[in-house]
Scaffold this active site. Structure first.
Site, PDB file in Angstrom:
ATOM      1  N   SER A 164       0.870  -1.187   0.000  1.00 28.93           N
ATOM      2  CA  SER A 164       0.000   0.000   0.000  1.00 28.93           C
ATOM      3  C   SER A 164       0.896   1.223   0.000  1.00 28.93           C
ATOM      4  CB  SER A 164      -0.854   0.003   1.272  1.00 28.93           C
ATOM      5  OG  SER A 164      -1.443   1.277   1.476  1.00 28.93           O
ATOM      6  N   TYR A 177      -2.707  -1.124  10.417  1.00 30.06           N
ATOM      7  CA  TYR A 177      -2.630  -1.311   8.962  1.00 30.06           C
ATOM      8  C   TYR A 177      -1.296  -0.767   8.414  1.00 30.06           C
ATOM      9  CZ  TYR A 177      -4.122  -1.147   4.038  1.00 30.06           C
ATOM     10  OH  TYR A 177      -4.219  -1.324   2.678  1.00 30.06           O
TER      11      TYR A 177
HETATM   12  P1  NAD Z   1     -11.342  -6.119  -0.336  1.00 29.58           P
HETATM   13  O1  NAD Z   1     -11.895  -6.011   1.012  1.00 29.58           O
HETATM   14  O2  NAD Z   1     -12.248  -5.966  -1.517  1.00 29.58           O
HETATM   15  O3  NAD Z   1     -10.552  -7.473  -0.516  1.00 29.58           O
HETATM   16  C1  NAD Z   1      -9.796  -8.088   0.495  1.00 29.58           C
HETATM   17  C2  NAD Z   1      -9.858  -9.578   0.294  1.00 29.58           C
HETATM   18  O4  NAD Z   1      -9.043 -10.239   1.275  1.00 29.58           O
HETATM   19  C3  NAD Z   1     -11.278 -10.124   0.455  1.00 29.58           C
HETATM   20  O5  NAD Z   1     -11.502 -11.112  -0.528  1.00 29.58           O
HETATM   21  C4  NAD Z   1     -11.227 -10.748   1.849  1.00 29.58           C
HETATM   22  O6  NAD Z   1     -12.187 -11.770   2.053  1.00 29.58           O
HETATM   23  C5  NAD Z   1      -9.816 -11.291   1.819  1.00 29.58           C
HETATM   24  N1  NAD Z   1      -9.340 -11.693   3.138  1.00 29.58           N
HETATM   25  C6  NAD Z   1      -9.424 -11.015   4.313  1.00 29.58           C
HETATM   26  N2  NAD Z   1      -8.920 -11.758   5.319  1.00 29.58           N
HETATM   27  C7  NAD Z   1      -8.508 -12.930   4.762  1.00 29.58           C
HETATM   28  C8  NAD Z   1      -7.923 -14.101   5.286  1.00 29.58           C
HETATM   29  N3  NAD Z   1      -7.657 -14.235   6.588  1.00 29.58           N
HETATM   30  N4  NAD Z   1      -7.639 -15.116   4.434  1.00 29.58           N
HETATM   31  C9  NAD Z   1      -7.916 -15.015   3.110  1.00 29.58           C
HETATM   32  N5  NAD Z   1      -8.486 -13.920   2.558  1.00 29.58           N
HETATM   33  C10 NAD Z   1      -8.774 -12.903   3.385  1.00 29.58           C
HETATM   34  O7  NAD Z   1     -10.191  -5.008  -0.415  1.00 29.58           O
HETATM   35  P2  NAD Z   1      -9.129  -4.655  -1.551  1.00 29.58           P
HETATM   36  O8  NAD Z   1      -9.082  -3.194  -1.612  1.00 29.58           O
HETATM   37  O9  NAD Z   1      -9.366  -5.422  -2.783  1.00 29.58           O
HETATM   38  O10 NAD Z   1      -7.785  -5.140  -0.835  1.00 29.58           O
HETATM   39  C11 NAD Z   1      -6.876  -6.042  -1.414  1.00 29.58           C
HETATM   40  C12 NAD Z   1      -5.458  -5.706  -0.962  1.00 29.58           C
HETATM   41  O11 NAD Z   1      -5.092  -4.427  -1.489  1.00 29.58           O
HETATM   42  C13 NAD Z   1      -5.282  -5.607   0.550  1.00 29.58           C
HETATM   43  O12 NAD Z   1      -4.027  -6.168   0.915  1.00 29.58           O
HETATM   44  C14 NAD Z   1      -5.267  -4.112   0.798  1.00 29.58           C
HETATM   45  O13 NAD Z   1      -4.546  -3.766   1.953  1.00 29.58           O
HETATM   46  C15 NAD Z   1      -4.560  -3.639  -0.452  1.00 29.58           C
HETATM   47  N6  NAD Z   1      -4.784  -2.220  -0.742  1.00 29.58           N
HETATM   48  C16 NAD Z   1      -6.011  -1.746  -1.106  1.00 29.58           C
HETATM   49  C17 NAD Z   1      -6.157  -0.396  -1.378  1.00 29.58           C
HETATM   50  C18 NAD Z   1      -7.458   0.201  -1.824  1.00 29.58           C
HETATM   51  O14 NAD Z   1      -7.530   1.426  -1.968  1.00 29.58           O
HETATM   52  N7  NAD Z   1      -8.510  -0.566  -2.051  1.00 29.58           N
HETATM   53  C19 NAD Z   1      -5.072   0.467  -1.242  1.00 29.58           C
HETATM   54  C20 NAD Z   1      -3.843  -0.044  -0.848  1.00 29.58           C
HETATM   55  C21 NAD Z   1      -3.712  -1.393  -0.608  1.00 29.58           C
END
Ligand code: NAD
Length: 279
Positions: A164, A177
């Site tokens: 991130s 986080y």
């Molecule tokens: P999201 O909530 O749509 O997806 C997260 C996924 O991780 C979901 O499918 C959830 O069920 C799964 N998950 C959570 N705990 C888990 C576990 N214990 N075992 C297996 N799966 C698990 O959110 P997203 O935005 O798609 O996030 C995906 C990644 O991207 C994350 O690592 C997040 O930190 C990172 N990220 C997202 C953003 C953003 O703006 N959306 C920004 C920076 C980083």
């Protein structure tokens, strides 16, 4: 076809990852979902990991198999060692091996610092950091066992850690986080250093603000969107495909010499946009 923000979906070279087997964790939602689909479109067979929501995972599998590649949904909690070991064993049994790991699963449990419980701290560290450690460790064992297969890829394996912008930008109210993503950066760089001589490429993607369920509060209302856009010089909120396409390129031999790097995909969020007018 294009996403609401206009990110084109038909730009992927369809044979780029042909013959490769990919595992994407947390692949039934948001960035993981888009990445699993994009890898499939680029020709990889894909394991769609999920922890809850089997129906969504099956929908992703259907979308991927429509490209004529294999896909399957595997349930596993990435923070549970036994479940991760079992998932990797199953993948090797059913798909033959693994070439690409996208360690994407992640979560937030936000609280002001003095309100944050140990459980909130621990849960986020367990999923976001330990989860990536466990998946990377198990994938690496298989990469080392199999070695390079030149017809498939120049590397013995590729690991992409979903980090991130908050591995470098501190974030009030999200100390768990931000600490987890700071940990991901140093884990990724250390693994990259340790594994590069074995022809395993470890890298990270640092998304900025991407429209997914994890950060709905930040983009759902007009006021929230306006506040958020002030932090993004490129003046649009990201789509999951912005990250997915980067992951496809990074996993491919097009980026064979990219080792131990974080690619920020953030519309310029890490450029300290506050300094455009101040400072
Ligand atoms: P999201 O909530 O749509 O997806 C997260 C996924 O991780 C979901 O499918 C959830 O069920 C799964 N998950 C959570 N705990 C888990 C576990 N214990 N075992 C297996 N799966 C698990 O959110 P997203 O935005 O798609 O996030 C995906 C990644 O991207 C994350 O690592 C997040 O930190 C990172 N990220 C997202 C953003 C953003 O703006 N959306 C920004 C920076 C980083």
């Amino acid at each position: 076809m294009s996403s609401p923000e206009g990110a084109p979906r038909d730009v992927l070279p369809v044979h780029l990852l042909q013959g490769q087997k990919a595992l994407v964790t947390g692949a039934n939602s948001g960035i993981g979902r888009a990445t699993a689909v994009a890898l499939g479109r680029a020709g990889a067979d894909v394991v769609v990991n999920y922890v809850v929501g089997p129906e969504e995972a099956e929908k992703v599998v259907e979308e991927i198999t429509a490209f004529g590649v294999r896909a399957a949904a595997y349930q596993a909690d990435v923070s549970d060692e036994e479940q991760v070991v079992a998932m990797m064993d199953r993948m090797v049994r059913e798909f033959g091996t693994i070439d690409i790991l996208v360690a994407n699963a992640g979560m937030q449990r936000d609280a002001a610092f003095t309100e944050m419980t140990l459980a909130q701290w621990q849960k986020v560290l367990d999923v976001n950091l330990t989860g990536q450690f466990l998946c990377a460790r198990e994938a690496t064992k298989e990469f080392l066992r199999r070695g390079v297969v030149p017809e498939v890829s120049r590397a013995a394996g590729k690991i992409i850690c979903m980090s991130s912008v908050h591995q470098m930008i501190p974030w009030t109210g999200h100390v768990n986080y931000a600490a987890s993503k700071g940990g991901v950066q140093m884990m990724m760089e250390t693994l990259a250093q340790e594994l590069a001589p074995k022809k395993i490429r470890v890298n990270a993607i640092g998304p900025g603000a991407i429209k997914t369920p994890i950060n709905r509060d930040a983009w759902e209302t007009a006021t929230a969107r306006e506040d958020l856009l002030r932090l993004i010089p490129y003046d649009r909120i990201g789509d999951p495909e912005d990250i997915a396409y980067t992951a496809v390129a990074l996993a491919s031999d097009l980026m064979d010499y990219v080792v131990g790097t974080t690619i920020y995909v953030d519309g310029g969020m890490t450029l300290f946009p506050g300094f455009a007018t101040g400072g």
